[in-house]
Write a protein that holds these residues in place. Structure first.
Motif, PDB file in Angstrom:
ATOM      1  N   LEU A 376       1.011  -1.207   0.030  1.00 23.04           N
ATOM      2  CA  LEU A 376      -0.050   0.302  -0.244  1.00 23.04           C
ATOM      3  C   LEU A 376       0.914   1.225  -0.022  1.00 23.04           C
ATOM      4  CD1 LEU A 376      -2.616  -0.974   2.715  1.00 23.04           C
ATOM      5  CD2 LEU A 376      -2.544  -1.312   0.267  1.00 23.04           C
ATOM      6  N   CYS A 377       0.449   2.300  -0.739  1.00 30.06           N
ATOM      7  CA  CYS A 377       1.578   3.249  -0.913  1.00 30.06           C
ATOM      8  C   CYS A 377       0.728   4.718  -1.460  1.00 30.06           C
ATOM      9  CB  CYS A 377       2.673   3.071  -1.889  1.00 30.06           C
ATOM     10  SG  CYS A 377       2.523   2.375  -3.512  1.00 30.06           S
ATOM     11  N   ALA A 378       1.103   5.779  -1.036  1.00 28.49           N
ATOM     12  CA  ALA A 378       0.568   7.238  -1.739  1.00 28.49           C
ATOM     13  C   ALA A 378       1.806   7.992  -2.106  1.00 28.49           C
ATOM     14  CB  ALA A 378      -0.367   7.367  -0.565  1.00 28.49           C
ATOM     15  N   PRO A 379       1.440   9.200  -2.802  1.00 31.32           N
ATOM     16  CA  PRO A 379       2.437  10.184  -3.368  1.00 31.32           C
ATOM     17  C   PRO A 379       3.239  10.831  -1.998  1.00 31.32           C
ATOM     18  CG  PRO A 379       0.616  10.082  -4.644  1.00 31.32           C
ATOM     19  CD  PRO A 379       0.118   9.226  -3.558  1.00 31.32           C
ATOM     20  N   THR A 380       2.279  10.851  -0.798  1.00 35.21           N
ATOM     21  CA  THR A 380       2.693  11.711   0.230  1.00 35.21           C
ATOM     22  C   THR A 380       2.784  10.908   1.664  1.00 35.21           C
ATOM     23  OG1 THR A 380       0.904  12.905   0.886  1.00 35.21           O
ATOM     24  CG2 THR A 380       1.914  13.973  -1.091  1.00 35.21           C
ATOM     25  N   GLY A 381       3.457  11.596   2.293  1.00 37.28           N
ATOM     26  CA  GLY A 381       3.668  11.003   3.852  1.00 37.28           C
ATOM     27  C   GLY A 381       2.342  10.863   4.432  1.00 37.28           C
ATOM     28  N   LYS A 382       1.514  12.319   4.419  1.00 34.09           N
ATOM     29  CA  LYS A 382       0.340  12.558   5.011  1.00 34.09           C
ATOM     30  C   LYS A 382      -0.881  11.455   4.516  1.00 34.09           C
ATOM     31  CE  LYS A 382      -2.150  15.288   8.060  1.00 34.09           C
ATOM     32  NZ  LYS A 382      -1.843  15.581   9.251  1.00 34.09           N
ATOM     33  N   ALA A 383      -0.712  11.200   3.212  1.00 38.06           N
ATOM     34  CA  ALA A 383      -1.654  10.408   2.448  1.00 38.06           C
ATOM     35  C   ALA A 383      -1.416   8.965   2.716  1.00 38.06           C
ATOM     36  CB  ALA A 383      -1.716  10.365   0.922  1.00 38.06           C
ATOM     37  N   ALA A 384      -0.246   8.551   3.061  1.00 37.90           N
ATOM     38  CA  ALA A 384       0.151   7.153   3.413  1.00 37.90           C
ATOM     39  C   ALA A 384      -0.185   7.122   4.836  1.00 37.90           C
ATOM     40  CB  ALA A 384       1.682   7.023   3.229  1.00 37.90           C
ATOM     41  N   ARG A 385       0.071   7.877   5.667  1.00 41.55           N
ATOM     42  CA  ARG A 385      -0.425   7.706   7.089  1.00 41.55           C
ATOM     43  C   ARG A 385      -1.874   7.595   7.201  1.00 41.55           C
ATOM     44  NH1 ARG A 385       3.316  11.323   7.894  1.00 41.55           N
ATOM     45  NH2 ARG A 385       2.117  12.960   8.117  1.00 41.55           N
ATOM     46  N   ARG A 386      -2.720   8.287   6.259  1.00 39.53           N
ATOM     47  CA  ARG A 386      -4.057   8.321   6.397  1.00 39.53           C
ATOM     48  C   ARG A 386      -4.453   6.942   5.764  1.00 39.53           C
ATOM     49  NH1 ARG A 386      -7.781  10.409   2.263  1.00 39.53           N
ATOM     50  NH2 ARG A 386      -9.743  10.625   2.890  1.00 39.53           N
ATOM     51  N   GLU A 430      -4.852   8.239  -3.544  1.00 39.68           N
ATOM     52  CA  GLU A 430      -4.563   9.542  -4.039  1.00 39.68           C
ATOM     53  C   GLU A 430      -3.871   9.597  -5.211  1.00 39.68           C
ATOM     54  OE1 GLU A 430      -6.177  12.007  -2.651  1.00 39.68           O
ATOM     55  OE2 GLU A 430      -6.627  11.269  -0.655  1.00 39.68           O
ATOM     56  N   ALA A 431      -4.332   8.757  -6.308  1.00 40.29           N
ATOM     57  CA  ALA A 431      -3.520   8.586  -7.489  1.00 40.29           C
ATOM     58  C   ALA A 431      -3.798   9.892  -8.337  1.00 40.29           C
ATOM     59  CB  ALA A 431      -3.920   7.489  -8.343  1.00 40.29           C
ATOM     60  N   SER A 432      -4.804  10.723  -8.035  1.00 40.76           N
ATOM     61  CA  SER A 432      -4.591  11.953  -8.710  1.00 40.76           C
ATOM     62  C   SER A 432      -3.717  12.857  -8.464  1.00 40.76           C
ATOM     63  CB  SER A 432      -6.072  12.907  -8.112  1.00 40.76           C
ATOM     64  OG  SER A 432      -5.959  13.133  -6.957  1.00 40.76           O
ATOM     65  N   MET A 433      -2.791  12.621  -7.406  1.00 40.71           N
ATOM     66  CA  MET A 433      -1.516  13.252  -6.938  1.00 40.71           C
ATOM     67  C   MET A 433      -0.377  12.953  -7.793  1.00 40.71           C
ATOM     68  SD  MET A 433      -1.888  13.675  -2.929  1.00 40.71           S
ATOM     69  CE  MET A 433      -0.602  14.800  -2.731  1.00 40.71           C
ATOM     70  N   LEU A 434      -0.395  11.918  -8.561  1.00 43.77           N
ATOM     71  CA  LEU A 434       0.835  11.401  -9.303  1.00 43.77           C
ATOM     72  C   LEU A 434       1.126  12.162 -10.428  1.00 43.77           C
ATOM     73  CD1 LEU A 434       0.000   7.350  -9.972  1.00 43.77           C
ATOM     74  CD2 LEU A 434       1.948   8.418  -8.494  1.00 43.77           C
ATOM     75  N   SER A 435       2.310  12.702 -10.320  1.00 49.77           N
ATOM     76  CA  SER A 435       3.012  13.310 -11.386  1.00 49.77           C
ATOM     77  C   SER A 435       3.710  12.626 -12.263  1.00 49.77           C
ATOM     78  CB  SER A 435       3.879  14.405 -10.805  1.00 49.77           C
ATOM     79  OG  SER A 435       5.126  13.704 -10.327  1.00 49.77           O
ATOM     80  N   LEU A 436       3.976  13.122 -13.627  1.00 49.73           N
ATOM     81  CA  LEU A 436       4.487  12.452 -14.662  1.00 49.73           C
ATOM     82  C   LEU A 436       5.804  11.601 -14.226  1.00 49.73           C
ATOM     83  CD1 LEU A 436       4.737  11.545 -17.477  1.00 49.73           C
ATOM     84  CD2 LEU A 436       5.969  13.728 -17.955  1.00 49.73           C
ATOM     85  N   GLU A 437       6.641  12.291 -13.505  1.00 50.15           N
ATOM     86  CA  GLU A 437       8.182  11.714 -12.895  1.00 50.15           C
ATOM     87  C   GLU A 437       7.510  10.539 -11.989  1.00 50.15           C
ATOM     88  OE1 GLU A 437      12.064  13.236 -10.676  1.00 50.15           O
ATOM     89  OE2 GLU A 437      10.034  14.477 -10.523  1.00 50.15           O
ATOM     90  N   LEU A 438       6.790  10.832 -11.080  1.00 47.58           N
ATOM     91  CA  LEU A 438       6.556   9.774  -9.964  1.00 47.58           C
ATOM     92  C   LEU A 438       5.813   8.682 -10.609  1.00 47.58           C
ATOM     93  CD1 LEU A 438       7.001   9.447  -7.142  1.00 47.58           C
ATOM     94  CD2 LEU A 438       4.986  10.284  -6.432  1.00 47.58           C
ATOM     95  N   ALA A 439       4.969   8.807 -11.614  1.00 54.24           N
ATOM     96  CA  ALA A 439       4.385   7.545 -11.973  1.00 54.24           C
ATOM     97  C   ALA A 439       5.367   6.731 -13.148  1.00 54.24           C
ATOM     98  CB  ALA A 439       2.950   8.150 -12.962  1.00 54.24           C
ATOM     99  N   ASP A 440       6.138   7.547 -13.692  1.00 50.62           N
ATOM    100  CA  ASP A 440       7.221   6.972 -14.637  1.00 50.62           C
ATOM    101  C   ASP A 440       8.126   5.841 -13.461  1.00 50.62           C
ATOM    102  OD1 ASP A 440       9.004   6.388 -16.749  1.00 50.62           O
ATOM    103  OD2 ASP A 440      10.363   7.953 -15.798  1.00 50.62           O
ATOM    104  N   ALA A 441       8.554   6.651 -12.478  1.00 52.91           N
ATOM    105  CA  ALA A 441       9.370   5.687 -11.558  1.00 52.91           C
ATOM    106  C   ALA A 441       8.617   4.458 -11.162  1.00 52.91           C
ATOM    107  CB  ALA A 441       9.626   6.691 -10.334  1.00 52.91           C
ATOM    108  N   LEU A 442       7.267   4.731 -10.706  1.00 54.67           N
ATOM    109  CA  LEU A 442       6.347   3.582 -10.132  1.00 54.67           C
ATOM    110  C   LEU A 442       6.365   2.367 -11.168  1.00 54.67           C
ATOM    111  CD1 LEU A 442       4.563   2.322  -8.261  1.00 54.67           C
ATOM    112  CD2 LEU A 442       2.630   3.570  -9.301  1.00 54.67           C
ATOM    113  N   PHE A 443       6.064   2.767 -12.355  1.00 55.23           N
ATOM    114  CA  PHE A 443       5.824   1.589 -13.527  1.00 55.23           C
ATOM    115  C   PHE A 443       7.185   1.292 -13.917  1.00 55.23           C
ATOM    116  CE2 PHE A 443       1.658   3.538 -13.354  1.00 55.23           C
ATOM    117  CZ  PHE A 443       0.729   2.306 -13.388  1.00 55.23           C
ATOM    118  N   ARG A 444       8.173   1.871 -13.865  1.00 57.26           N
ATOM    119  CA  ARG A 444       9.297   1.313 -14.296  1.00 57.26           C
ATOM    120  C   ARG A 444       9.768   0.290 -13.275  1.00 57.26           C
ATOM    121  NH1 ARG A 444      14.164   5.771 -15.373  1.00 57.26           N
ATOM    122  NH2 ARG A 444      15.313   3.744 -15.732  1.00 57.26           N
ATOM    123  N   ALA A 445       9.364   0.443 -11.972  1.00 61.10           N
ATOM    124  CA  ALA A 445       9.706  -0.327 -10.967  1.00 61.10           C
ATOM    125  C   ALA A 445       8.565  -1.723 -10.701  1.00 61.10           C
ATOM    126  CB  ALA A 445       9.939   0.171  -9.584  1.00 61.10           C
TER     127      ALA A 445
END
Length: 732
Positions: A376-386, A430-445
């Motif tokens: 389980l993951c999210a773009p920000t620490g606050k979103a991950a804790r929530r 909170e995937a609406s917060m996924l920027s291009l850079e972060l989404a690219d890194a996520l799907f590369r991995a």
């Protein structure tokens, strides 16, 4: 502040004054960061207001200003600054204050001892010659500075000496000294040689604009149409566009932005400069679009990865489960379970109260019972804790899940070490917060993992470039379930009901009676309140009264449970002014730390800090618990007291007051009570996604205050500011 009835604080004919700037920072800074208004004190201690190109000078600085005394119709006597230069303090008190503020490891006791030992007039010369002489200094009680503090102070003095040299260089080119420390930390002691070789490298440093770099460049003799200048201007224009969320700029928009920035209106030299940038692989031009190279590479790579997932055949992640009997699961929610079980990429979207979190809990439980390893993951620490609190399972930030390395400035998990070595299912909230850079890194991995993206496409797009979730929905490249039903508990909430009305293009309920008239006499939680106020000053007072008096009477702690969310930084009801006033009211007696920060301040990190012993991510809110003046360190409390970190004064530059946040920065967070001023002063920013995001940040109470016409303007603007992204097009 001087009023019209007062005598002028100085001789009205004075053309040059020695002043010390207020320690708390400027009273106002223009949106471009250039022009500022400061409170200052004269050598005789009398106060004076300064106005001019002072956006980059440092709080507490001693400067000599040249200009003229003026009497403003509203604000009284001011000094209009035409030019200025830095000076070192001359008095014992001034030197001690300078040492305390500028040299970590030197507190007030040793600052006075240093002045007593060397004499105010000799301190700078003696310590520049040999900073090791600090070891000679003793307090009146005979105590020497501690060993650790001494080492830090000696090293800091060497840095301070370099900073003062850079300050002199900047002042000679018409730039305030407030940038010097940041430049030395970025480029080291060779900063002057770096800037003389290419002054436009200044734009590499966060929050330094093109105009500052251009001022230095022009004073060094670089012509308006110099290729070096045109190249820097085009790159800066594209960088600014990326900062506003764009992956590319249409060429007509680029020419317009470049002409405004460079004051060059002939297309031919600009086109030649862009062609050179393309040949140097700094820029990619596709038809009538110009991309910076990195976003272009990220978008094309991400599009290929998503297209491959879209075309992949079904693959069962676990055996078909039995539908739970004791847990309520709708047909829509059960459809998501089946899709996640068989498809490598699935989208789950939905309105507030529609059950997105409940669906995630069901999927996690079923997957784990089947022996599937879930992340389980999210773009920000606050979103991950929530996410952790709502699902009952551990959740990480995407950066932590992908093993971001600050020393290597890259993610350690990628195609060569994919998540699928350890994980079979990845759920991103909170995937609406996924920027291009972060989404690219996520799907590369991601490797062979099944991925579920959960979000609300009606919220604001990410802070970084791109609109990945919205583009995926628009492209129809992946199966998607959009939850629309409203659950019983959520149906009582006027926050949820009003958010849905906003989403439909209608204004929120302005009263409980209005809600009952539409919904009938069902039980409703009075958790959404509209307060009508006209005029920015009246609205500002209403916000302050709500936060500091009215909400505390309703049982909310104004320091920890109330957040003010605003559309813009500037203005009477903007972020800067509200934070300054709330700091005075909610933390009036805190010990000063740096700039406007004090012990007791609520602050927010504005950059990712990956330093292992104090890792704090962009958007995390903290409180300043303590300040060690001798060590030059602040103790911060984060995660509602779960974690404490020590942060040196130099690293506090990236923190700002956080009694109020911009709505953009609050994405992924929720607060017990939200106060949201809504004024026509924000006209350029008002949009339906902005209003919707503000309202849905509130958990127990949302108070919207302001002008009804501003509310209607926002509701009528369905899309907000257009973003240039070509991901959906590439996927189609």
């Amino acid at each position: 502040m001087w009023t019209l009835e007062d005598e002028p604080p100085v001789d009205p004919e004075a053309r040059e004054l020695s002043v010390t700037l207020a320690a708390g920072g400027p009273r106002w800074v223009s949106p471009d960061g250039e022009f500022a208004i400061w409170s200052a004190s004269l050598e005789n201690g009398r106060p004076l207001t300064l106005r001019g190109a002072l956006g980059h000078v440092a709080a507490g600085e001693s400067i000599v200003v040249a200009g003229a005394v003026e009497r403003h119709a509203r604000y009284g006597w001011q000094f209009s600054v035409e030019s200025f230069r830095s000076t070192l303090p001359q008095t014992a008190e001034g030197v001690a204050l300078w040492l305390r503020r500028r040299v970590p490891g030197i507190g007030s006791t040793f600052a006075l001892a240093i002045v007593d030992h060397f004499g105010a007039e000799h301190v700078f010369a003696e310590l520049d010659r040999d900073p090791e002489r600090l070891r000679e200094v003793r307090t009146k009680a005979g105590r020497a500075i501690s060993g650790r503090a001494m080492e830090r102070a000696v090293e800091a003095w060497r840095e301070v000496a370099a900073i003062r040299e850079v300050e002199a260089f900047l002042f000679s080119h018409g730039v305030g000294a407030g940038l010097a420390a940041r430049l030395v930390r970025t480029y080291g002691t060779d900063v002057i040689a770096v800037l003389e070789d290419d002054p436009y490298r200044l734009t590499e440093v966060p929050r330094i604009g093109f105009r500052v770099a251009d001022r230095v460049a022009r004073s060094l003799g670089i012509e308006l149409d110099a290729p070096q200048r045109l190249r820097a201007g085009l790159l800066f224009a594209l960088g600014e566009a990326a900062g506003n969320g764009n992956v590319f700029l249409p060429l007509p928009e680029l020419w317009q932005a470049a002409a405004r920035l460079l004051e060059v209106h002939d297309a031919e030299p600009l086109e030649a400069a862009l062609a050179r940038l393309a040949r140097e692989d700094e820029v990619v031009v596709e038809g009538e679009r110009a991309y910076l190279a990195e976003p272009w590479e990220a978008e094309t790579r991400l599009a290929a990865a998503l297209a491959e997932r879209a075309a992949a055949p079904d693959a069962e992640l676990f055996d078909p489960p039995r539908r739970p009997e004791r847990i309520e699961v709708s047909d829509e929610q059960w459809q998501i379970v089946e899709l996640v079980r068989t498809r490598p990429l699935v989208l789950l979207t939905g309105l507030p109260g529609a059950g997105k979190t409940h669906t995630q809990r069901v999927i996690v439980e079923l997957a784990r019972r089947a022996g599937v390893r879930v992340l389980l993951c999210a773009p920000t620490g606050k979103a991950a804790r929530r996410m952790r609190d709502l699902t009952g399972h551990d959740a990480l930030t995407i950066h932590r899940a992908l093993g971001y390395s600050p020393t290597e400035n890259r993610f350690l998990r990628d195609e060569d070490d994919p998540l699928s070595n350890d994980i079979e299912l990845v759920i991103v909230d909170e995937a609406s917060m996924l920027s291009l850079e972060l989404a690219d890194a996520l799907f590369r991995a991601a490797g062979d993992c099944h991925v579920l993206l959960v979000g609300d496409t009606d919220q604001l797009p990410p802070i970084g470039p791109g609109r990945v979730l919205a583009d995926l929905v628009e492209s129809d490249a992946a199966p998607r379930v959009h939850l629309t039903a409203i659950y019983r508990q959520a149906a009582r909430s006027l926050i949820v009901r009003s958010a849905r009305r906003i989403n439909e293009g209608r204004p929120p309920f302005l009263s409980v009676a209005e809600a009952h008239a539409e919904l009938g006499e069902q039980e409703l939680d009075e958790d959404f309140v509209w307060i009508s106020r006209s005029g920015p000053e009246t609205l500002r007072e209403a916000v302050l009264e709500l936060v500091c008096e009215a909400l505390p009477r309703r049982g909310f702690d104004p320091r920890t449970e109330v957040m003010t969310l605003v559309p813009m930084r500037r203005g009477i009801v903007g972020l800067i002014e509200l934070n300054a006033e709330l700091e005075q009211r909610l933390n009036p007696s805190g010990t000063p730390v740096v700039r406007e920060l004090r012990v007791g301040s609520r602050i927010v990190q504005t950059r990712n800090d990956y330093t292992p012993e104090r890792e704090v991510m962009n958007g995390e809110v903290a409180f300043v618990l303590d300040w060690d003046e001798e060590e030059g360190e602040a103790l911060l409390s984060l995660n509602d007291g779960e974690r404490e970190v020590a942060v040196p004064a130099s690293a506090l530059e990236t923190y700002q007051l956080a009694w109020a946040l911009t709505i953009h920065r609050a994405q992924g967070s929720q607060f017990p009570a939200v106060v949201a001023p809504w004024s026509s002063q924000y006209h350029v920013m008002l949009s339906r996604p902005l209003l919707y995001t503000a309202v849905t940040r509130a958990q127990r109470l949302c108070v919207l205050a302001g002008e009804q016409r501003a509310l209607l303007t926002a509701v009528a603007r369905g899309e907000g500011r257009t973003r240039h992204s070509s991901l959906a097009e590439r996927l189609r």
